[in-house]
Write an enzyme that holds these catalytic residues in place. Sequence first.
Site, PDB file in Angstrom:
ATOM      1  N   TRP A  18      53.341  -6.721  65.169  1.00  0.00           N
ATOM      2  CA  TRP A  18      51.807  -6.611  65.004  1.00  0.00           C
ATOM      3  C   TRP A  18      51.097  -6.131  66.114  1.00  0.00           C
ATOM      4  O   TRP A  18      51.281  -6.365  67.228  1.00  0.00           O
ATOM      5  CB  TRP A  18      51.095  -7.806  64.386  1.00  0.00           C
ATOM      6  CG  TRP A  18      51.445  -8.358  63.123  1.00  0.00           C
ATOM      7  CD1 TRP A  18      52.470  -8.957  62.879  1.00  0.00           C
ATOM      8  CD2 TRP A  18      50.609  -8.036  61.883  1.00  0.00           C
ATOM      9  NE1 TRP A  18      52.369  -8.962  61.262  1.00  0.00           N
ATOM     10  CE2 TRP A  18      51.423  -8.471  60.896  1.00  0.00           C
ATOM     11  CE3 TRP A  18      49.203  -7.702  61.571  1.00  0.00           C
ATOM     12  CZ2 TRP A  18      50.807  -8.551  59.594  1.00  0.00           C
ATOM     13  CZ3 TRP A  18      48.590  -7.533  60.574  1.00  0.00           C
ATOM     14  CH2 TRP A  18      49.545  -8.050  59.321  1.00  0.00           C
ATOM     15  N   HIS A  48      55.922 -13.595  64.179  1.00  0.00           N
ATOM     16  CA  HIS A  48      56.064 -12.670  62.928  1.00  0.00           C
ATOM     17  C   HIS A  48      56.422 -11.309  63.064  1.00  0.00           C
ATOM     18  O   HIS A  48      56.138 -10.626  62.386  1.00  0.00           O
ATOM     19  CB  HIS A  48      54.236 -12.759  62.472  1.00  0.00           C
ATOM     20  CG  HIS A  48      53.866 -14.133  62.165  1.00  0.00           C
ATOM     21  ND1 HIS A  48      53.593 -14.349  60.704  1.00  0.00           N
ATOM     22  CD2 HIS A  48      53.329 -14.941  62.817  1.00  0.00           C
ATOM     23  CE1 HIS A  48      53.023 -15.567  60.691  1.00  0.00           C
ATOM     24  NE2 HIS A  48      52.769 -15.751  62.049  1.00  0.00           N
ATOM     25  N   HIS A  52      60.933 -12.615  58.554  1.00  0.00           N
ATOM     26  CA  HIS A  52      60.297 -13.984  58.830  1.00  0.00           C
ATOM     27  C   HIS A  52      59.736 -14.942  57.822  1.00  0.00           C
ATOM     28  O   HIS A  52      59.446 -13.944  56.815  1.00  0.00           O
ATOM     29  CB  HIS A  52      59.455 -13.893  60.108  1.00  0.00           C
ATOM     30  CG  HIS A  52      58.037 -13.074  59.885  1.00  0.00           C
ATOM     31  ND1 HIS A  52      57.837 -11.917  59.627  1.00  0.00           N
ATOM     32  CD2 HIS A  52      56.999 -13.832  59.247  1.00  0.00           C
ATOM     33  CE1 HIS A  52      56.788 -11.797  59.417  1.00  0.00           C
ATOM     34  NE2 HIS A  52      55.987 -12.579  58.782  1.00  0.00           N
ATOM     35  N   ASP A  54      56.629 -17.070  56.814  1.00  0.00           N
ATOM     36  CA  ASP A  54      55.434 -17.898  56.978  1.00  0.00           C
ATOM     37  C   ASP A  54      55.286 -19.258  56.670  1.00  0.00           C
ATOM     38  O   ASP A  54      55.760 -19.798  55.386  1.00  0.00           O
ATOM     39  CB  ASP A  54      54.465 -17.164  56.461  1.00  0.00           C
ATOM     40  CG  ASP A  54      53.872 -15.637  56.930  1.00  0.00           C
ATOM     41  OD1 ASP A  54      54.608 -15.311  57.836  1.00  0.00           O
ATOM     42  OD2 ASP A  54      53.113 -15.272  56.253  1.00  0.00           O
ATOM     43  N   HIS A  58      50.456 -21.478  59.066  1.00  0.00           N
ATOM     44  CA  HIS A  58      49.951 -19.965  59.295  1.00  0.00           C
ATOM     45  C   HIS A  58      48.641 -19.722  58.760  1.00  0.00           C
ATOM     46  O   HIS A  58      47.698 -19.082  59.443  1.00  0.00           O
ATOM     47  CB  HIS A  58      50.965 -18.842  58.999  1.00  0.00           C
ATOM     48  CG  HIS A  58      50.547 -17.578  59.086  1.00  0.00           C
ATOM     49  ND1 HIS A  58      50.038 -17.030  60.400  1.00  0.00           N
ATOM     50  CD2 HIS A  58      50.467 -16.136  58.205  1.00  0.00           C
ATOM     51  CE1 HIS A  58      49.816 -15.728  60.143  1.00  0.00           C
ATOM     52  NE2 HIS A  58      49.943 -15.338  58.934  1.00  0.00           N
ATOM     53  N   HIS A 160      47.541 -14.793  50.818  1.00  0.00           N
ATOM     54  CA  HIS A 160      48.057 -16.224  51.199  1.00  0.00           C
ATOM     55  C   HIS A 160      47.346 -17.107  51.003  1.00  0.00           C
ATOM     56  O   HIS A 160      47.987 -18.655  50.628  1.00  0.00           O
ATOM     57  CB  HIS A 160      47.995 -16.038  52.918  1.00  0.00           C
ATOM     58  CG  HIS A 160      48.753 -15.138  53.601  1.00  0.00           C
ATOM     59  ND1 HIS A 160      48.659 -13.699  53.586  1.00  0.00           N
ATOM     60  CD2 HIS A 160      49.841 -15.443  54.404  1.00  0.00           C
ATOM     61  CE1 HIS A 160      49.631 -13.165  54.291  1.00  0.00           C
ATOM     62  NE2 HIS A 160      50.543 -14.425  54.809  1.00  0.00           N
ATOM     63  N   GLU A 172      58.401 -12.267  54.720  1.00  0.00           N
ATOM     64  CA  GLU A 172      57.755 -10.867  54.998  1.00  0.00           C
ATOM     65  C   GLU A 172      58.863 -10.044  55.782  1.00  0.00           C
ATOM     66  O   GLU A 172      59.535 -10.697  56.773  1.00  0.00           O
ATOM     67  CB  GLU A 172      56.741 -10.945  55.829  1.00  0.00           C
ATOM     68  CG  GLU A 172      55.326 -11.662  54.685  1.00  0.00           C
ATOM     69  CD  GLU A 172      54.278 -12.237  55.372  1.00  0.00           C
ATOM     70  OE1 GLU A 172      53.284 -12.145  54.973  1.00  0.00           O
ATOM     71  OE2 GLU A 172      54.209 -12.462  56.831  1.00  0.00           O
TER      72      GLU A 172
END
EC number: 3.5.1.9
Length: 209
Positions: A18, A48, A52, A54, A58, A160, A172
Site C-alpha cells: 500500500w 496487508h 493476506h 483481514d 482492521h 468492509h 485479499e
Amino acid sequence: MSRIWDISQPLHAAVPVWPGEPAFSLHSHAVIGEGCPVNVGGMFTPLHAGTHGDAPLHYSNDGASSADCELAPYIGPCALIDVRHARGRVEIGDIDWSCVDGAERVLLRTYEQFPHEKWDSDFTAVAADVIERFGAMGVRLIGTDAASLDPEQSKTLDAHQAVKAADMRILEGLVLDDVPPGRYELIALPLRIVGADASPVRAILREIA
C-alpha cells in the site's frame, strides 16, 4: 491425487505494498560457515502486503485480532467466480448468482493478469450490496485478487462494514490467473499473531474429486 493451485503472492523485497507503507524485507542473522552450522533469518512485512486475511480488528476497534479469529471460515468448499468484466467495482449485475448457491466461501477474480510488479491504484472493488447479498445467502468468507474490497481512497469502507455486519471474513491479494472458475476446497489460514489487524496467509485451492 487432487490437483493443488497455490494462489498466494510470493513475498520478496519488490512485492507491491500500500502507498506509504514500508517494503517487505528479509535479513540474515547468521549464515552457514566456519563456526556456524545454520542459516537463520528474520523478516519484516506490512500485515496487508501480499496475500493476506483481514481480521475484524482492521475495521472495528472491538473486532477480533488474527490470533482470535475462528479458523473454520478459512477452510472448506468455495466457489471461484470470474468477474473480469466488472469495471471499477463488482456490482450485483456482474455476478452469476447461480454460481453462489450453497457456497460458504466465494472468491472473485477481477484481473486478467495479476500485477505482480507494481502497485495498482485502480483495482476493482466490491459493492456493499454485493457483500450484503452474499451474507444473506450464507457466505462466510469473501476473497478477491484485488488489494482490497474497497477503493484505495475510500474513507467509509462500505464493503468492509458490510462484511462486519454479516460477520464474514476477508481474503485479499489472491492470485487467481491460472484457476478456472468453479468449485474447490480452500485452505488459507491466518497466522496466530496476537493483536494483529491482518495476517499473511498461504492460500491454496484443491480440486474437488
